[in-house]
Design a protein around this motif. Structure first.
Motif, short mmCIF file in Angstrom:
data_model
loop_
_atom_site.label_atom_id
_atom_site.label_comp_id
_atom_site.label_asym_id
_atom_site.label_seq_id
_atom_site.Cartn_x
_atom_site.Cartn_y
_atom_site.Cartn_z
N ASP A 115 53.02 44.46 42.91
CA ASP A 115 52.13 44.89 41.91
C ASP A 115 50.96 44.18 41.88
O ASP A 115 50.87 42.64 41.52
CB ASP A 115 53.18 44.34 40.82
CG ASP A 115 52.95 44.50 39.32
OD1 ASP A 115 51.72 45.33 39.25
OD2 ASP A 115 53.45 44.16 38.37
N PRO A 116 49.90 44.62 42.06
CA PRO A 116 48.54 44.03 42.01
C PRO A 116 48.23 43.49 40.63
O PRO A 116 47.51 42.27 40.72
CB PRO A 116 47.61 45.15 42.49
CG PRO A 116 48.41 46.43 42.37
CD PRO A 116 49.74 46.00 42.37
N GLU A 117 48.73 44.02 39.49
CA GLU A 117 48.40 43.31 38.35
C GLU A 117 48.80 42.03 37.97
O GLU A 117 48.39 40.94 37.57
CB GLU A 117 48.89 44.33 36.96
CG GLU A 117 48.16 45.68 37.02
CD GLU A 117 48.86 46.65 36.01
OE1 GLU A 117 49.84 45.97 35.21
OE2 GLU A 117 48.30 47.82 35.90
N MET A 118 50.04 41.76 38.66
CA MET A 118 50.76 40.65 38.54
C MET A 118 49.93 39.59 39.29
O MET A 118 49.91 38.52 38.88
CB MET A 118 52.27 40.97 39.23
CG MET A 118 53.01 39.52 38.56
SD MET A 118 54.83 39.80 38.81
CE MET A 118 55.58 38.84 38.03
N LEU A 119 49.62 39.93 40.55
CA LEU A 119 48.57 39.01 41.38
C LEU A 119 47.55 38.84 40.86
O LEU A 119 47.16 37.66 40.86
CB LEU A 119 48.72 39.78 42.95
CG LEU A 119 47.89 39.07 43.82
CD1 LEU A 119 48.70 37.87 44.16
CD2 LEU A 119 47.60 39.91 45.13
N GLN A 120 46.90 39.69 40.10
CA GLN A 120 45.60 39.48 39.40
C GLN A 120 45.92 38.48 38.48
O GLN A 120 45.36 37.66 37.99
CB GLN A 120 44.96 40.60 38.73
CG GLN A 120 43.73 40.61 38.04
CD GLN A 120 42.51 40.33 38.94
OE1 GLN A 120 42.57 40.94 40.33
NE2 GLN A 120 41.40 39.52 38.70
N LYS A 121 46.98 38.53 37.59
CA LYS A 121 47.26 37.49 36.46
C LYS A 121 47.37 36.29 36.98
O LYS A 121 47.05 35.17 36.42
CB LYS A 121 48.50 38.15 35.80
CG LYS A 121 49.08 37.13 34.46
CD LYS A 121 50.13 37.76 33.71
CE LYS A 121 50.71 36.91 32.80
NZ LYS A 121 51.94 37.62 32.01
N MET A 122 48.25 35.97 38.00
CA MET A 122 48.46 34.89 38.57
C MET A 122 47.03 34.29 38.85
O MET A 122 46.86 32.97 38.92
CB MET A 122 49.25 34.94 39.96
CG MET A 122 49.57 33.40 40.37
SD MET A 122 50.55 33.44 41.81
CE MET A 122 49.24 33.82 43.02
#
Length: 82
Positions: free
Chosen positions: A36-43
């Motif tokens: 999930d790239p969105e989760m990685l971006q959020k972190m």
């Protein structure tokens, strides 16, 4: 005497149980983040980084190559031992 022993044993069991539950939860979160790239971006934003597309791909590739994460094809390379 039991008034001292039981709280100490309870504390030790709680600490050990909490450690393993925390490690399990963290491992599951890392596995989710790989797909999930969105989760990685959020972190990354929480840590103060703003990743562009190329940096995001590199971060995902690095996470996929980590030997400690399960269920990933090619995560462990045969023949390499520490």
């Amino acid at each position: 005497m039991w008034d001292i022993i039981i709280p100490i044993i309870t504390l030790i069991v709680g600490l050990v149980g909490g450690f393993f539950i925390g490690a399990f939860y963290l491992r599951k979160q890392l596995e989710k983040m790989q797909s999930d790239p969105e989760m990685l971006q959020k972190m990354a934003k929480q840590m103060g980084y703003n990743l562009n597309g190329k940096q995001m791909q590199k971060a995902q590739q690095m996470m996929k190559n980590q030997p400690g994460v399960r269920n990933q094809p090619g995560a462990r390379k045969p023949g390499r031992r520490k």
